[in-house]
Design a protein around this motif. Structure first.
Motif, mmCIF file in Angstrom:
data_model
loop_
_atom_site.group_PDB
_atom_site.id
_atom_site.type_symbol
_atom_site.label_atom_id
_atom_site.label_comp_id
_atom_site.label_asym_id
_atom_site.label_seq_id
_atom_site.Cartn_x
_atom_site.Cartn_y
_atom_site.Cartn_z
ATOM 1 N N GLN A 219 0.825 -1.203 0.000
ATOM 2 C CA GLN A 219 0.000 0.000 0.000
ATOM 3 C C GLN A 219 0.866 1.264 0.000
ATOM 4 O OE1 GLN A 219 -2.593 -2.361 3.118
ATOM 5 N NE2 GLN A 219 -3.478 -0.317 2.898
ATOM 6 N N GLY A 251 -5.156 -2.934 4.681
ATOM 7 C CA GLY A 251 -4.260 -2.748 5.819
ATOM 8 C C GLY A 251 -3.193 -3.825 5.899
ATOM 9 N N ARG A 359 -8.964 -2.533 7.915
ATOM 10 C CA ARG A 359 -10.089 -1.688 7.516
ATOM 11 C C ARG A 359 -10.764 -0.915 8.658
ATOM 12 N NH1 ARG A 359 -13.620 -3.326 2.330
ATOM 13 N NH2 ARG A 359 -13.916 -1.207 1.690
ATOM 14 N N GLY A 516 -6.028 4.420 5.459
ATOM 15 C CA GLY A 516 -6.668 5.479 6.228
ATOM 16 C C GLY A 516 -7.583 6.336 5.359
ATOM 17 N N GLU A 732 -13.055 3.381 4.154
ATOM 18 C CA GLU A 732 -13.291 2.664 5.398
ATOM 19 C C GLU A 732 -14.622 2.994 6.065
ATOM 20 O OE1 GLU A 732 -9.227 3.871 6.061
ATOM 21 O OE2 GLU A 732 -8.947 1.996 7.116
#
Ligand code: MOS
Length: 772
Positions: A219, A251, A359, A516, A732
């Protein structure tokens, strides 16, 4: 036909429902995921993982493994430990349990203890089975109540390196609770959960002329590059991370984990590319997971339903050497107008791997208790749960007294309750039936901070016209590349077909962590900035020119529309002609460092650390996206089986760049929430501190038949205080209220309040209504 006849007229592409630009590549198999990347003459690795959870390695027995035909090398801490160094925790870069090459110490079951490399995957696996490891075993602490578990109040931690922990507090919560007319007090818990993305946690490393390329789904391309370089003691300039497409992250690919350095070192020792494809079972311990949590929530309200006191205490499991925590009270403490709030978060150290992002890491486990308690309060008051949210709504968060940049929680409840037909609900538990099924309707608030990070991009505008956007963004399956392309197409006045996006590669201009829910805001804003810089260059040249249709026009008033530079009166010059005026392709580099983000030039910053701001930390304004989620369940009156019958979510999350992929993301979040509420939990063997349902046969996730129609409503929201493009992020938000919404619906159906997730049949069997 004029050259630019294929350019459609459009007012705005931002907000226009658009299929993924990489959809075709993905469904035809042309899209290269990390493990698909071809490397020449590779060898294959298989991991040997610890069978104990706590202790030390006293020796290896490797003769039998070494004599397996095709085996090339066996790595252990004994022969490679000096080639790596520990990184300072914490954050996405993990703690000690994610750096396992350099010591005999066992922190958790399933920790990598050796890597076998062979000519074929089969030989590597066979030899790995023959590796003998001797341990000095100590008794592990598996979970909260195990002997030896060590609980630490985070606020008591001082000088531990990280930022000091602060528990949000305001007023006198204990005093206000004592005096409150109506009170609710309850304990809640959530289980450990594991990621299990479709794409296994593969890694391929290749060295060429002293430079390493790592192909691993991540990520954060620059995080991977810099963290790995530090870990294996090389110059970050000599490491490149490539991760063009990702088969699920959520994540699990946010921080570097221990497998990567092992494979990088193996490839260096053998001077051949090494490919690792861990098993599904190994994926339960070689990466991070969502830790189990416990909560004690106390609410006090006046008879008319106004919150007077909110006390939320949380406990989170972590590993022995780490204080990783998510501390979701940053959000639960400020969701409602309440003058007296007190919170406290502790971590409990166990002999398990360090947890990590999963998440909505803070909001998912912390909103479940708060939003369940709010439902319990509604019953205690004899008030509709939607009304309870409405009268406790606020435009000022209560902890610091900061205004929300925008907040439309009540509007979300109105839109979702109307679409869901909440009005037909009879609030009495067990009052609604459909044949043998008890029907329950529940709701909850969803909330997630609007985050943003520093990012940079290169825009190349060339004759054709064509636009290329280059940046080390990551599309973790969200549709990020499509959102980036839409933004560029919108701002350049080009159809999206003429815009390409190159991402997932650390050799491109740096962008931050795709996590995020910050990535759309971070990447699209800097892309818009680059496009504006390009417009200015083109407009200057056209307006200053001695000839041409735009000569003498004010450059500030020239717009890029439909493949041309266009003046207010309608005079226009095709983009290709405007580009030719500049002498060929136009290359623009732009970077964006949002307010509140400490960054020392984007490229330099991402050689060292993350540079992002979390909406809940803002100094002068609170930045959040909100939603309202409604669920109808059926609970079978004879068997206790729980089925979700329908779900509706309404969300106000600022500017939606692409409603098509936004809807999918929010729907995916809601499905994740249903999964967590009813099915997901990793079971732990108390004696061995080992997970025992570590595959997709035993770790339950929903299938299509478990998921009904899900309605997603996107409320228009313009928030010009939040960032240039008014993006709040949606990755999220969709999951955050669902756990409570499902459990609240189950209470309505059965009269049983399940406070320990997941809701399963065995927790409902004693319900009097079930036998009625
Ligand atoms: Mo997400 S859990 O922030 O990758």
């Amino acid at each position: 036909m004029p050259d630019d006849a294929r350019l459609p007229t459009h007012a705005s592409l931002i907000g226009h429902p658009t299929p993924r630009i990489d959809g075709r590549a993905k469904v035809t198999g042309e899209a290269l995921y990390a493990f698909d990347e071809p490397v020449a003459n590779p060898v294959h690795a298989f991991l040997v993982t610890s069978t104990i959870a706590r202790g030390r390695i006293t020796g290896f027995r490797l003769d039998e493994a070494r004599s397996t035909p095709g085996v090339l090398d066996i790595l252990t801490f004994q022969n490679v430990g000096d080639q790596v160094q520990e990184l300072p925790p914490p954050g996405g870069q993990g703690g000690k349990t994610t750096q396992t090459l350099q010591s005999d110490r066992i922190w958790h079951a399933g920790q990598i203890v050796a890597v076998v490399v062979a000519e074929t995957p089969e030989a590597a696996r066979e030899a790995a089975d023959k590796v003998g490891v001797d341990y000095a075993e100590e008794k592990p602490s598996a979970s909260f109540d195990s002997p030896g578990a060590e609980t630490i109040v985070l606020a008591d931690l001082k000088g531990s390196g990280g930022p000091p922990h602060e528990d949000p507090k305001v007023g006198d919560a204990e005093g206000a609770l004592a005096g409150a007319a109506v009170k609710v007090e309850a304990r809640y818990s959530t289980p450990p959960q594991h990621h299990n993305p479709m794409e296994l946690f593969t890694t391929t490393c290749e060295w060429r002329a002293g430079k390493l390329t790592v192909y691993e789904g991540t990520q954060f391309a620059h995080g991977m590059k810099v963290s790995l370089a530090k870990q294996i003691k090389v110059d970050p300039a000599d490491v490149r991370s490539v991760s063009r497409f990702i088969g699920g992250a959520f994540g699990s690919r946010g921080g570097i984990t221990h497998r990567t350095a092992w494979i990088a070192v193996a490839a260096r020792r053998l001077n051949r590319p090494v490919r690792l494809e861990p098993t599904r079972q190994q994926g339960f311990t070689i990466v991070t997971f969502r830790a189990e949590t416990r909560h004690h929530v106390r609410l006090g309200a006046s008879r008319d339903g106004r919150l007077q006191a909110l006390i939320h205490e949380g406990w989170e499991a972590t590993s022995r050497p780490s204080t990783y925590n998510v501390s979701g009270t940053a959000t639960t403490s400020r969701l409602y107008a309440c003058p007296n709030v007190s919170t406290k978060v502790s971590v409990t150290k166990l002999d398990r791997q360090t947890p990590g992002f999963m998440r909505a890491p803070p909001e998912t486990p912390y909103l479940f208790p708060l939003e369940s308690a709010m439902d319990e309060l509604a019953y205690a008051l004899g008030m509709d749960p939607v009304e309870l949210r409405r009268i406790n709504d606020t435009q000022i968060e209560p902890i610091k007294g900061l205004p929300y940049t925008s907040r439309h929680l009540v509007e979300c409840f109105e839109a979702a309750s109307k679409a869901f037909d909440w009005a037909r609900r009879d609030p009495r538990p067990g009052s609604m039936r459909d044949g043998d099924w008890l029907v329950g309707l529940g709701c909850a608030s969803a909330a997630y901070p609007a985050n943003i990070g520093a990012a940079s991009t290169r825009l190349i505008l060339s004759p054709g016209p064509r636009a290329r956007i280059q940046m080390a963004a990551e599309d973790i399956g969200t549709g990020a590349y499509t959102a980036i392309a839409l933004t560029a197409a919108d701002r350049l006045g080009l159809p999206i077909e003429l815009v390409s996006v190159e991402g997932g590669d650390s050799s491109l201009p740096a962008a931050g962590l795709a996590a995020g829910s910050n990535h759309a805001a971070s990447t699209c804003n800097v892309v818009a900035k680059a496009c504006e810089m390009a417009r200015q260059r083109l407009a200057q040249a056209a307006g200053m020119a001695k000839d041409g249709p735009l000569a003498g026009q004010n450059p500030a008033e020239l717009r890029l529309v439909d493949g041309a530079l266009v003046a207010p009166g309608g005079r226009r010059e095709p983009l290709d002609k405007a580009l030719a005026r500049l002498g060929g392709p136009l290359e623009i580099y732009a970077e964006n460092v949002p307010e509140g983000v400490a960054a020392d030039g984007v490229q330099k910053t991402y050689q060292g650390q993350m540079a992002s701001a979390r909406g809940s930390d803002m100094k002068d304004q609170a930045r959040y996206a909100f939603g309202a989620q409604f669920v109808e369940v059926g609970v079978h009156s004879l068997t206790g089986e729980v089925r979700v019958r329908r779900a509706t979510g309404a969300f106000a999350a600022g500017q939606i760049i692409n409603p098509t992929t936004a809807r999918s993301q929010l729907m995916g979040g809601m499905i994740w929430g249903i999964s967590a509420a009813l099915l997901e939990a990793t079971e732990i063997d108390e004696r061995a501190a080992r997970y025992y349902n570590n595959d997709l046969a035993e770790y339950l996730v929903p299938v299509n038949a478990d998921i009904p129609e899900i309605e997603v409503i996107l409320l228009p929201e313009e928030d010009h205080k939040i960032n240039e493009l008014a993006i709040k992020g949606i990755g999220e938000l969709g999951t955050t209220g669902m756990n409570a919404a499902v459990a609240n619906a189950v209470f309505h159906a059965t009269g049983v309040r399940v406070r320990d997730l997941p809701v399963r049949i065995e927790k409902l069997l004693d319900a009097p209504l079930l036998r009625a």
